[in-house]
Design a protein around this motif. Structure first.
Motif, PDB file in Angstrom:
ATOM      1  N   GLN A  63      -9.333   2.202   2.642  1.00 50.63           N
ATOM      2  CA  GLN A  63      -9.047   2.366   1.213  1.00 50.63           C
ATOM      3  C   GLN A  63     -10.340   2.573   0.431  1.00 50.63           C
ATOM      4  O   GLN A  63     -10.385   3.373  -0.514  1.00 50.63           O
ATOM      5  CB  GLN A  63      -8.271   1.163   0.670  1.00 50.63           C
ATOM      6  CG  GLN A  63      -6.924   0.958   1.310  1.00 50.63           C
ATOM      7  CD  GLN A  63      -6.132   2.228   1.476  1.00 50.63           C
ATOM      8  OE1 GLN A  63      -5.899   2.969   0.522  1.00 50.63           O
ATOM      9  NE2 GLN A  63      -5.727   2.513   2.698  1.00 50.63           N
TER      10      GLN A  63
ATOM     11  N   SER B 115      -7.367  -3.013  -3.602  1.00 52.30           N
ATOM     12  CA  SER B 115      -8.464  -3.505  -2.770  1.00 52.30           C
ATOM     13  C   SER B 115      -8.992  -4.845  -3.274  1.00 52.30           C
ATOM     14  O   SER B 115      -9.336  -5.725  -2.469  1.00 52.30           O
ATOM     15  CB  SER B 115      -9.598  -2.476  -2.724  1.00 52.30           C
ATOM     16  OG  SER B 115      -9.137  -1.278  -2.135  1.00 52.30           O
TER      17      SER B 115
ATOM     18  N   LEU C 132      -6.015   2.052  -6.372  1.00 50.88           N
ATOM     19  CA  LEU C 132      -6.612   1.647  -5.102  1.00 50.88           C
ATOM     20  C   LEU C 132      -7.678   0.568  -5.299  1.00 50.88           C
ATOM     21  O   LEU C 132      -7.816  -0.322  -4.459  1.00 50.88           O
ATOM     22  CB  LEU C 132      -7.180   2.851  -4.357  1.00 50.88           C
ATOM     23  CG  LEU C 132      -6.142   3.809  -3.769  1.00 50.88           C
ATOM     24  CD1 LEU C 132      -6.818   4.987  -3.082  1.00 50.88           C
ATOM     25  CD2 LEU C 132      -5.205   3.097  -2.808  1.00 50.88           C
TER      26      LEU C 132
ATOM     27  N   LEU D  96       0.827  -1.209   0.000  1.00 50.41           N
ATOM     28  CA  LEU D  96       0.000   0.000   0.000  1.00 50.41           C
ATOM     29  C   LEU D  96       0.858   1.254   0.000  1.00 50.41           C
ATOM     30  O   LEU D  96       0.561   2.225  -0.705  1.00 50.41           O
ATOM     31  CB  LEU D  96      -0.952   0.001   1.193  1.00 50.41           C
ATOM     32  CG  LEU D  96      -1.874   1.211   1.296  1.00 50.41           C
ATOM     33  CD1 LEU D  96      -2.753   1.332   0.053  1.00 50.41           C
ATOM     34  CD2 LEU D  96      -2.720   1.123   2.555  1.00 50.41           C
TER      35      LEU D  96
END
Length: 169
Positions: free
Chosen positions: A140, A117, A113, A93
């Motif tokens: 997130q 995810s 993102l 991340l």
């Protein structure tokens, strides 16, 4: 810990606007030397300069490279030790966010993102068993939601559909 004396001189950084004015007054060769020196000083500066010179013109290719990196890191993710898995996920991340900062694009932020995810969600048991990873996952999703709100309505619809799928846990 010793306190600072009041008469000690502090070195303060100048504003970005002042830097810009000074850089505009410099000759081209001197500006190149400063950029090279800056690139040698810190790894992240070198990475940013590499992005700006070689990858900024091809954002789709760059995003594909970052997604491939995310995929590779998740493939190597060991799930036997939860602590090491969490540490690795936070590292992925952190690097993803660094590339988002490089691009300075809300679309790139959403794409990366969402990809991160999706990969984190595939970790399944690890995500359900760890409160910290669950919190990180939902954090997130909130970041993606904020970035989607800044997009044009047509793009919002497509991204919201993907986000809704991820929000169903």
């Amino acid at each position: 810990m010793a306190k600072k004396k009041k008469n000690e001189a502090e070195i303060k950084a100048v504003t970005v606007n002042e830097l810009k004015k000074e850089m505009l007054s410099l000759p081209h060769a001197e500006l190149v030397e400063i950029c090279l020196r800056l690139a040698k000083f810190k790894k992240e500066n070198k990475e940013l300069l590499s992005y700006l010179l070689f990858d900024a013109s091809y954002p789709e290719t760059y995003l594909d490279q970052v997604k491939a990196y995310i995929d590779a890191e998740f493939e190597n993710l060991g799930t036997t030790h939860a602590y090491l898995a969490k540490k690795t996920i936070r590292k992925i991340l952190r690097i993803t966010n660094k590339h988002i900062r490089f691009t300075q694009s809300k679309t790139a932020e959403i794409e990366l993102l969402l990809h991160f995810s999706k990969r984190l969600r595939r970790a399944g048991d690890l995500l359900k068993s760890s409160v910290q990873l669950g919190n990180l996952y939902f954090q997130q999703l909130r970041k993606i939601e904020k970035a989607i709100d800044a997009q044009h309505e047509d793009l919002q619809y497509d991204y919201r559909r993907e986000l809704e799928l991820l929000a169903k846990v």
